[in-house]
Design an enzyme around this catalytic site. Structure first.
Site, PDB file in Angstrom:
ATOM      1  N   TYR A 110     -23.823 -28.388  -9.966  1.00 15.70           N
ATOM      2  CA  TYR A 110     -23.589 -28.476  -8.523  1.00 15.70           C
ATOM      3  C   TYR A 110     -22.915 -27.202  -8.008  1.00 15.70           C
ATOM      4  O   TYR A 110     -23.339 -26.606  -7.011  1.00 15.70           O
ATOM      5  CB  TYR A 110     -22.711 -29.696  -8.187  1.00 15.70           C
ATOM      6  CG  TYR A 110     -22.263 -29.642  -6.745  1.00 15.70           C
ATOM      7  CD1 TYR A 110     -23.103 -30.077  -5.730  1.00 15.70           C
ATOM      8  CD2 TYR A 110     -21.021 -29.090  -6.395  1.00 15.70           C
ATOM      9  CE1 TYR A 110     -22.731 -29.969  -4.403  1.00 15.70           C
ATOM     10  CE2 TYR A 110     -20.646 -28.972  -5.073  1.00 15.70           C
ATOM     11  CZ  TYR A 110     -21.497 -29.423  -4.087  1.00 15.70           C
ATOM     12  OH  TYR A 110     -21.135 -29.295  -2.770  1.00 15.70           O
ATOM     13  N   ASP A 116     -24.302 -33.219  -4.355  1.00 18.80           N
ATOM     14  CA  ASP A 116     -23.129 -34.004  -4.770  1.00 18.80           C
ATOM     15  C   ASP A 116     -23.246 -35.402  -4.164  1.00 18.80           C
ATOM     16  O   ASP A 116     -24.311 -35.761  -3.633  1.00 18.80           O
ATOM     17  CB  ASP A 116     -21.833 -33.300  -4.331  1.00 18.80           C
ATOM     18  CG  ASP A 116     -21.676 -33.279  -2.820  1.00 18.80           C
ATOM     19  OD1 ASP A 116     -22.647 -33.656  -2.102  1.00 18.80           O
ATOM     20  OD2 ASP A 116     -20.596 -32.897  -2.336  1.00 18.80           O
ATOM     21  N   GLU A 142     -15.177 -24.115  -3.949  1.00 26.98           N
ATOM     22  CA  GLU A 142     -16.036 -25.115  -4.593  1.00 26.98           C
ATOM     23  C   GLU A 142     -15.368 -25.725  -5.821  1.00 26.98           C
ATOM     24  O   GLU A 142     -15.511 -26.904  -6.087  1.00 26.98           O
ATOM     25  CB  GLU A 142     -17.394 -24.504  -4.970  1.00 26.98           C
ATOM     26  CG  GLU A 142     -18.302 -24.254  -3.767  1.00 26.98           C
ATOM     27  CD  GLU A 142     -18.667 -25.533  -3.013  1.00 26.98           C
ATOM     28  OE1 GLU A 142     -18.650 -26.621  -3.611  1.00 26.98           O
ATOM     29  OE2 GLU A 142     -18.941 -25.431  -1.802  1.00 26.98           O
TER      30      GLU A 142
END
Ligand code: SF4
Length: 373
Positions: A140, A158, A57
């Site tokens: 996020y 996102d 991520e």
């Protein structure tokens, strides 16, 4: 009548059935990505390793899946656990990151590994709220790790997910003003069961079917629930407020090559753009190009500088950069001037350039500077 004004309703509004349809599609069509556990024959769902989810991520922030995969695999094979990454040197981490861009991510990645290894005994915290306290983990990323690695019912939102949600609910308010509403609407879909798979299904749908241009609505698993598709306005959404042009900054970079094949590099200050990465010395990056005469007075060494034809351009998030490159061949005992800030400089063998912590813009500058005349 404009397309936006044409009012038609989807067969059913987006809701729990949409989630079921999306999860069923994900079970069949999900992308095979190295940070996702392999599905067994019975499609049993194994929980992914939080370290791999976090690493992927962070790397995926503002970077494509295709670009990330080789970096992810290299990091994982070199540092298979968060403790191993925490024990590495920052230099090695920055060098392994070189080319992925947005280098503050690499520094925060390293800081975060140390916090998890030391303050959390090598275990990532499991909730979105706790994850958000870690260095480099924004809202996020915290939601993505919490949902994917720990099954917390939250939905990371996102740009891809914003697009899908804007279309599913036909949100006609432009971005960025619509962000809060899109997050709220995404939250209305987040299931208690399988939130991690739902988050990844939304990511996959946005990446492969509900694409920015020409979404493939005919094969979309949630077409019947999509308000934008019902109105024929999917290609117009999401709307965006007009963005200002990026300003242009310019400067002069100095590529000094020693006779024995070493190139002069300098460590950038820790804080700020490309912090802690290597660069070749340059003038400031400003609105106006400094006169060459003045710039050469501030060169890192006294030498016979030669302007390499052409310029090097690079686009950062907030500005475009154009650099003129000067090059000089200098003796092995060349002395640096005060302007070079010698404490932060060192000579790097040409063969080591590829594996060092040079950001893309500096790789371009050095390649341009070392071009044959
Ligand atoms: Fe996106 Fe089309 Fe699917 Fe709607 S139907 S979610 S616009 S791909």
């Amino acid at each position: 009548m404009t397309a936006v004004a044409r009012k038609q309703l989807p067969l059913r509004p987006a809701g729990p059935d949409t989630v079921d349809a999306l999860l069923a599609w994900y079970d069949e069509e999900r992308r095979d990505l190295p940070w996702r556990p392999k599905l067994g024959r019975a499609k049993s769902r194994r929980r992914p390793d939080p370290y791999g989810v976090w690493l992927s991520e962070i790397m995926l922030q503002q970077t494509t899946v295709k670009a990330v995969i080789p970096y992810y695999l290299r990091f994982l094979s070199r540092w298979p656990t968060v403790e191993a990454l925490a024990a590495a040197s920052l230099d090695d981490v920055l060098a392994a990151w070189a080319g992925l861009g947005y280098y503050s991510r690499a520094r925060n990645l390293y800081k975060c590994a140390q916090v998890v290894a030391c303050a959390h005994s090598g275990r990532f915290p499991e909730t979105e709220a706790e994850l958000e306290q870690l260095p480099g983990v924004g809202p996020y990323t915290a939601a993505a790790i919490a949902a994917i690695a720990f099954n917390e019912p939250v939905t990371p939102v996102d740009g891809n997910v914003e697009r899908v949600v804007a279309r599913l609910f036909a949100v006609c308010q432009p971005l960025p003003g619509a962000k809060r509403e899109l997050k709220r609407l995404a939250g209305t879909l987040t299931p208690e069961e399988r939130p991690g798979d739902f988050a990844q299904a939304m990511m996959d749908l946005g990446a492969g079917i509900c694409t920015p241009r020409r979404p493939s609505c005919l094969v979309c698993p949630v077409q019947t629930d999509c308000a934008a598709n019902a109105r024929g306005i999917q290609e117009e959404l999401p709307l965006r407020a007009v963005r200002a042009e990026r300003p242009l900054r310019v400067g002069i970079a100095f590529v000094a090559l020693r006779e024995d094949g070493y190139v002069l590099v300098r460590r950038r200050p820790e804080a700020g753009l490309l912090g802690g990465m290597l660069e070749v010395p340059s003038t400031g990056w400003d609105d106006l190009m400094p006169p060459a005469k003045d710039a050469l007075k501030a060169a890192p060494l006294k030498a016979d500088w030669w302007q390499v034809p052409g310029t090097v351009s690079h686009t950062f998030t907030h500005f475009k950069l154009e650099l003129i490159v000067y090059r000089a061949l200098v003796p092995a005992d060349a002395t640096l001037t005060f302007w070079a800030e010698p404490d932060r400089c060192r000579w790097l063998a040409r063969r080591d350039l590829a594996s060092s912590a040079l950001p893309s813009v500096m790789r371009k500058v050095i390649a341009h500077g070392l071009k044959e005349r």
